[in-house]
Each structure stands twice: as structure tokens, then as C-alpha cells.
Design a protein around this motif. Structure first.
Motif, PDB file in Angstrom:
ATOM      1  N   ASP A  61       0.834  -1.201   0.000  1.00 46.84           N
ATOM      2  CA  ASP A  61       0.000   0.000   0.000  1.00 46.84           C
ATOM      3  C   ASP A  61       0.869   1.251   0.000  1.00 46.84           C
ATOM      4  OD1 ASP A  61      -2.061  -1.825   0.238  1.00 46.84           O
ATOM      5  OD2 ASP A  61      -2.340  -1.482   2.389  1.00 46.84           O
ATOM      6  N   TYR A  62       1.957   1.220   0.765  1.00 46.89           N
ATOM      7  CA  TYR A  62       2.842   2.389   0.821  1.00 46.89           C
ATOM      8  C   TYR A  62       3.592   2.599  -0.492  1.00 46.89           C
ATOM      9  CZ  TYR A  62       1.959   3.805   5.577  1.00 46.89           C
ATOM     10  OH  TYR A  62       1.346   4.294   6.702  1.00 46.89           O
ATOM     11  N   VAL A  63       3.919   1.515  -1.169  1.00 43.16           N
ATOM     12  CA  VAL A  63       4.519   1.668  -2.500  1.00 43.16           C
ATOM     13  C   VAL A  63       3.539   2.392  -3.431  1.00 43.16           C
ATOM     14  CG1 VAL A  63       5.371   0.443  -4.539  1.00 43.16           C
ATOM     15  CG2 VAL A  63       6.069  -0.309  -2.244  1.00 43.16           C
ATOM     16  N   LYS A  64       2.249   2.052  -3.313  1.00 48.04           N
ATOM     17  CA  LYS A  64       1.233   2.738  -4.131  1.00 48.04           C
ATOM     18  C   LYS A  64       1.103   4.205  -3.741  1.00 48.04           C
ATOM     19  CE  LYS A  64      -2.429   0.673  -5.681  1.00 48.04           C
ATOM     20  NZ  LYS A  64      -3.743  -0.018  -5.808  1.00 48.04           N
ATOM     21  N   TRP A  65       1.158   4.507  -2.443  1.00 48.60           N
ATOM     22  CA  TRP A  65       1.130   5.909  -2.013  1.00 48.60           C
ATOM     23  C   TRP A  65       2.328   6.678  -2.586  1.00 48.60           C
ATOM     24  CZ3 TRP A  65      -3.041   8.087  -0.483  1.00 48.60           C
ATOM     25  CH2 TRP A  65      -3.952   7.473   0.390  1.00 48.60           C
ATOM     26  N   ILE A  66       3.494   6.053  -2.543  1.00 48.24           N
ATOM     27  CA  ILE A  66       4.707   6.683  -3.077  1.00 48.24           C
ATOM     28  C   ILE A  66       4.551   6.961  -4.572  1.00 48.24           C
ATOM     29  CG2 ILE A  66       7.133   6.210  -3.640  1.00 48.24           C
ATOM     30  CD1 ILE A  66       7.205   4.715  -0.852  1.00 48.24           C
ATOM     31  N   LYS A  67       3.986   6.004  -5.289  1.00 48.83           N
ATOM     32  CA  LYS A  67       3.779   6.197  -6.726  1.00 48.83           C
ATOM     33  C   LYS A  67       2.761   7.308  -6.988  1.00 48.83           C
ATOM     34  CE  LYS A  67       5.141   1.541  -8.167  1.00 48.83           C
ATOM     35  NZ  LYS A  67       4.712   0.250  -8.756  1.00 48.83           N
ATOM     36  N   GLN A  68       1.787   7.465  -6.104  1.00 43.70           N
ATOM     37  CA  GLN A  68       0.832   8.557  -6.274  1.00 43.70           C
ATOM     38  C   GLN A  68       1.507   9.918  -6.070  1.00 43.70           C
ATOM     39  OE1 GLN A  68      -3.406  10.263  -4.468  1.00 43.70           O
ATOM     40  NE2 GLN A  68      -2.905   8.111  -4.117  1.00 43.70           N
ATOM     41  N   VAL A  69       2.428   9.984  -5.100  1.00 42.86           N
ATOM     42  CA  VAL A  69       3.197  11.215  -4.902  1.00 42.86           C
ATOM     43  C   VAL A  69       3.943  11.574  -6.187  1.00 42.86           C
ATOM     44  CG1 VAL A  69       5.165  12.247  -3.703  1.00 42.86           C
ATOM     45  CG2 VAL A  69       3.459  10.967  -2.405  1.00 42.86           C
ATOM     46  N   ILE A  70       4.579  10.580  -6.790  1.00 43.13           N
ATOM     47  CA  ILE A  70       5.353  10.819  -8.020  1.00 43.13           C
ATOM     48  C   ILE A  70       4.422  11.241  -9.153  1.00 43.13           C
ATOM     49  CG2 ILE A  70       6.826   9.718  -9.749  1.00 43.13           C
ATOM     50  CD1 ILE A  70       7.753   7.850  -7.376  1.00 43.13           C
ATOM     51  N   ALA A  71       3.267  10.591  -9.262  1.00 38.09           N
ATOM     52  CA  ALA A  71       2.310  10.911 -10.329  1.00 38.09           C
ATOM     53  C   ALA A  71       1.811  12.358 -10.204  1.00 38.09           C
ATOM     54  CB  ALA A  71       1.136   9.945 -10.282  1.00 38.09           C
ATOM     55  N   LYS A  72       1.646  12.827  -8.977  1.00 36.69           N
ATOM     56  CA  LYS A  72       1.106  14.166  -8.757  1.00 36.69           C
ATOM     57  C   LYS A  72       2.183  15.249  -8.696  1.00 36.69           C
ATOM     58  CE  LYS A  72      -3.216  12.786  -6.545  1.00 36.69           C
ATOM     59  NZ  LYS A  72      -4.049  12.766  -5.319  1.00 36.69           N
ATOM     60  N   ASN A  73       3.354  14.884  -8.182  1.00 44.80           N
ATOM     61  CA  ASN A  73       4.402  15.895  -7.975  1.00 44.80           C
ATOM     62  C   ASN A  73       5.520  15.844  -9.011  1.00 44.80           C
ATOM     63  OD1 ASN A  73       2.926  16.606  -5.764  1.00 44.80           O
ATOM     64  ND2 ASN A  73       4.443  16.032  -4.242  1.00 44.80           N
ATOM     65  N   GLY A  74       5.537  14.788  -9.828  1.00 45.02           N
ATOM     66  CA  GLY A  74       6.524  14.746 -10.905  1.00 45.02           C
ATOM     67  C   GLY A  74       7.582  13.675 -10.726  1.00 45.02           C
ATOM     68  N   ASN A  75       8.170  13.266 -11.842  1.00 45.93           N
ATOM     69  CA  ASN A  75       9.199  12.228 -11.835  1.00 45.93           C
ATOM     70  C   ASN A  75      10.489  12.662 -11.163  1.00 45.93           C
ATOM     71  OD1 ASN A  75       7.775  10.123 -13.077  1.00 45.93           O
ATOM     72  ND2 ASN A  75       8.192  10.938 -15.131  1.00 45.93           N
ATOM     73  N   ASP A  76      10.645  13.976 -10.973  1.00 51.21           N
ATOM     74  CA  ASP A  76      11.841  14.466 -10.286  1.00 51.21           C
ATOM     75  C   ASP A  76      11.618  14.572  -8.776  1.00 51.21           C
ATOM     76  OD1 ASP A  76      10.020  16.508 -10.637  1.00 51.21           O
ATOM     77  OD2 ASP A  76      11.504  18.046 -11.136  1.00 51.21           O
ATOM     78  N   SER A  77      10.574  13.926  -8.285  1.00 53.15           N
ATOM     79  CA  SER A  77      10.318  13.890  -6.849  1.00 53.15           C
ATOM     80  C   SER A  77      11.479  13.237  -6.109  1.00 53.15           C
ATOM     81  CB  SER A  77       9.040  13.099  -6.543  1.00 53.15           C
ATOM     82  OG  SER A  77       7.892  13.769  -7.002  1.00 53.15           O
ATOM     83  N   GLN A  78      11.722  13.705  -4.899  1.00 55.88           N
ATOM     84  CA  GLN A  78      12.688  13.098  -3.985  1.00 55.88           C
ATOM     85  C   GLN A  78      11.925  12.755  -2.708  1.00 55.88           C
ATOM     86  OE1 GLN A  78      16.870  14.817  -4.099  1.00 55.88           O
ATOM     87  NE2 GLN A  78      15.661  16.603  -4.679  1.00 55.88           N
ATOM     88  N   ILE A  79      11.903  11.483  -2.364  1.00 56.24           N
ATOM     89  CA  ILE A  79      11.012  11.008  -1.300  1.00 56.24           C
ATOM     90  C   ILE A  79      11.811  10.324  -0.198  1.00 56.24           C
ATOM     91  CG2 ILE A  79       9.111   9.403  -0.788  1.00 56.24           C
ATOM     92  CD1 ILE A  79       8.197   9.869  -3.722  1.00 56.24           C
ATOM     93  N   VAL A  80      11.438  10.626   1.037  1.00 59.25           N
ATOM     94  CA  VAL A  80      11.925   9.891   2.197  1.00 59.25           C
ATOM     95  C   VAL A  80      10.729   9.218   2.849  1.00 59.25           C
ATOM     96  CG1 VAL A  80      11.781  11.984   3.638  1.00 59.25           C
ATOM     97  CG2 VAL A  80      13.089  10.027   4.442  1.00 59.25           C
ATOM     98  N   MET A  81      10.870   7.945   3.216  1.00 57.59           N
ATOM     99  CA  MET A  81       9.827   7.272   3.982  1.00 57.59           C
ATOM    100  C   MET A  81      10.256   7.193   5.425  1.00 57.59           C
ATOM    101  SD  MET A  81       7.692   3.735   3.495  1.00 57.59           S
ATOM    102  CE  MET A  81       6.521   3.301   4.802  1.00 57.59           C
ATOM    103  N   PHE A  82       9.312   7.512   6.305  1.00 51.08           N
ATOM    104  CA  PHE A  82       9.570   7.602   7.739  1.00 51.08           C
ATOM    105  C   PHE A  82       8.448   6.894   8.492  1.00 51.08           C
ATOM    106  CE2 PHE A  82       8.397   9.603  11.710  1.00 51.08           C
ATOM    107  CZ  PHE A  82       9.585   9.747  12.397  1.00 51.08           C
ATOM    108  N   GLY A  83       8.768   6.248   9.621  1.00 47.63           N
ATOM    109  CA  GLY A  83       7.722   5.649  10.448  1.00 47.63           C
ATOM    110  C   GLY A  83       8.197   5.389  11.856  1.00 47.63           C
ATOM    111  N   THR A  84       7.241   5.346  12.791  1.00 48.23           N
ATOM    112  CA  THR A  84       7.555   5.019  14.177  1.00 48.23           C
ATOM    113  C   THR A  84       6.834   3.746  14.597  1.00 48.23           C
ATOM    114  OG1 THR A  84       5.720   6.351  15.052  1.00 48.23           O
ATOM    115  CG2 THR A  84       7.854   7.438  14.815  1.00 48.23           C
ATOM    116  N   SER A  85       7.507   2.930  15.426  1.00 45.54           N
ATOM    117  CA  SER A  85       6.941   1.708  15.985  1.00 45.54           C
ATOM    118  C   SER A  85       6.493   0.766  14.855  1.00 45.54           C
ATOM    119  CB  SER A  85       5.799   2.046  16.946  1.00 45.54           C
ATOM    120  OG  SER A  85       5.437   0.924  17.721  1.00 45.54           O
TER     121      SER A  85
END
Length: 315
Positions: A148-172
Motif C-alpha cells: 500500500d505504501y509503494v502505491k502511495w509513493i507512486k501517487q506522490v510521483i504521479a502528482k508531484n513529478g518524476n523528479d520527486s525526492q522522497i523519504v519514507m519515515f515511520g515510528t513503531s
């Protein structure tokens, strides 16, 4: 003699049946506790944030932040997933995707959203399946959620562009989710780094630890039984859901954070995870911090460490 033997066998069979029924019944009960979303007595209640709290500025910012609803469909079960997207003040291609903890939701990650927003990032805050406003019957512990998070990441790229730079962060649980995502083969190249805070080595290890700590139960037979029930009902076993195995496949930069006084996901779990990853890595142990309290304990150290780590990998 034959009658006595028969009675003995019937008695033994009855006892064994009762034992099996008792174990399965207890397993179903603990499956409800561990995997079915509901209020959990063992979780600490949300604290009231006062002006004196280190979290107060973050809470005040979050209440008035420009939160946009984003939606996604889960990788299985056709579940509808919900998220908040908070754009940065200045236009940027940098986005932080933030994963929450067990029985948490996007709103409970406000302090981390605030931190990344202060660092100039767009922020995406999903609700995991069976949490918050997302659909679902079972808690995925990161294993069901990684796709599901891979799909969220791909949605970020689709909306913000292929030159997106993404960090994934999480707690616990979100930290474990982050590590589980890091081992997936279809993570887009736009993900430049991972940051995990107090994630567990595997669901099996964590459930075993909590069974002993909270209920004083031995690992056998209860943990394997509950794991087997989870495999049938939720689609995954506890041993299968391993952040340790996933992080061994990661070659991207990862920052590991843990509190020195974590007694929910014990601090000792971070060391095999840190040593397992194949990419550039850094470890921060926050002195005196309890579970998922590292930021609250020392927000300046936490923020500075995150800033300096990401500066090496994100423009």
C-alpha cells in the motif's frame, strides 16, 4: 482389562480434546487482541498537550495546517485507504511519507509532520488499513501495508513529478513498515532514504515479547497458534512478517532511531536491524526516551539528526 484400557483411552482423549479446545480458544482471543482493531487496554492513553510540552508547537501548527485528502486502493481486498497531504510552504519536489504506529492514525503523527514541514518537505500521512479513516478488518503490522505504501509513493510521483525526492519515515509499527517497504523490489527510484524509529525485528519477535511482558505467557504454544490463526484469517503469519529479512535487501540510506528506555519494542531490537541493512546507515539512541518518545524527549537532537542525515542524500 480391555474395559479399563478403553476407559483410560477415552479419558486421555477427553483431556487432550479439552487442552486443544482451550489452546485454540485462547489463540482466538489473543488473535482478537493482537490483530483485530479495537481499543487496547495495554496502550497508553493520549496525553494532554500543554503549552509547556515540547509537542505544543507541533500540535498548534497541525490544527491549522492545509490538509488535503488523498485516497488510494489497497494492494489486496480492494480496500479504500485515506491520507492527508500537506504541501510545503514553498514549492518543492521533496516529500516525506509518514507511517503511523499500532492502533494509531495520521493525526497522531503530527509532530513528525511538523518536523518535516519545518525542514521544507511536503508531507503525506496515510492511515494504514484498519486504522483511522481507512477500511480493513485486520491490522497488517506493516506486512499487509508495505505494498500500500509503494502505491502511495507512486501517487506522490504521479502528482508531484518524476523528479520527486522522497523519504519514507515511520515510528513503531510504522518503523517496521518502513523497513518492510525498503526490501520491496518495486520501490520507485525517487525514494532516496528511509528513517525508522523504534520498529521491531519481526511481528513474531514482538508478539512473543509482549506475550511474556504483558501476559507472562511462554512462546509455545500460544504465539505459534495465534500466528497460524493470523495466516488463515488475515493472510500472513507472524514469522513471515519480518522487517529484519526485508531490511537485508535494502541498499538505500537508512537512519535508525530508538529510545534507550524502550520497554515496548525493546531497544536491543535495533542493533540486528542496523547491522543487516546493506546501504549507508546511521544509528541514534536517544538517552532516556521511552517507546516512540525520542522526538518528544529531545526534539532538537532528533530534528538535527534527521536534517543532517537527509542533507547527504536529498538535494
Amino acid at each position: 482389562m480391555k474395559k479399563k484400557t478403553k476407559r483410560w483411552l477415552i479419558t486421555i482423549g477427553g483431556i487432550l480434546t479439552l487442552v486443544v479446545v482451550g489452546i485454540v480458544g485462547a489463540g482466538l482471543y489473543f488473535f482478537q487482541v493482537a490483530v483485530v482493531p479495537s481499543p487496547k487496554a495495554f496502550l497508553s492513553k493520549d496525553q494532554k498537550i500543554t503549552k509547556a510540552s515540547t509537542l505544543y508547537p507541533a500540535q498548534q501548527w497541525y490544527q491549522s495546517a492545509n490538509k488535503q485528502h488523498w485516497y488510494e486502493t489497497a494492494t489486496s481486498d480492494n480496500l479504500k485507504l485515506d491520507a492527508y497531504y500537506i504541501p510545503a510552504v514553498k514549492h518543492t519536489k521533496k516529500t516525506a511519507v509518514i507511517a503511523h504506529g499500532f492502533m494509531g492514525n495520521k493525526d497522531k503523527m503530527y509532530q513528525y509532520a511538523y518536523m518535516f514541514h519545518q525542514l521544507g518537505y511536503n508531507v503525506l500521512l496515510p492511515d494504514d488499513r484498519a486504522h483511522g479513516e481507512s477500511q480493513g478488518k485486520y491490522i497488517g503490522y506493516g506486512w499487509l501495508d508495505k505494498g500500500d505504501y509503494v502505491k502511495w509513493i507512486k501517487q506522490v510521483i504521479a502528482k508531484n513529478g518524476n523528479d520527486s525526492q522522497i523519504v519514507m519515515f515511520g515510528t513503531s509499527m510504522g518503523g517496521a513498515t518502513t523497513m518492510m517497504v525498503s526490501g520491496e523490489s518495486n520501490v520507485p527510484k525517487q525514494v532516496k532514504a528511509y528513517i525508522e524509529d523504534c520498529g521491531y525485528t519481526s511481528v513474531y519477535d514482538e508478539i512473543k515479547y509482549e506475550a511474556q511482558e504483558l501476559y507472562h505467557l511462554p512462546e509455545w504454544p500460544m504465539v505459534p497458534v495465534v500466528s497460524a490463526i493470523s495466516k488463515v484469517k488475515a493472510g500472513y503469519s507472524f514469522g513471515q512478517a519480518s522487517a529484519l529479512k526485508q531490511v537485508k535487501k535494502n541498499h538505500k540510506p537508512m537512519l535508525f532511531i530508538h529510545g534507550s528506555d524502550d520497554h515496548f519494542v525493546p531497544t536491543k531490537m535495533v542493533y540486528p536491524l542496523y547491522h543487516a541493512t546493506k546501504g549507508p546507515k546511521e544509528l541514534l539512541i536517544v538517552k532516556g526516551a521511552a517507546h516512540a518518545k525520542a522526538y518528544e524527549t529531545d526534539p532538537q537532537l532528533y530534528t538535527n539528526t534527521v536534517r543532517e542525515f537527509l542533507a547527504r542524500y536529498i538535494d
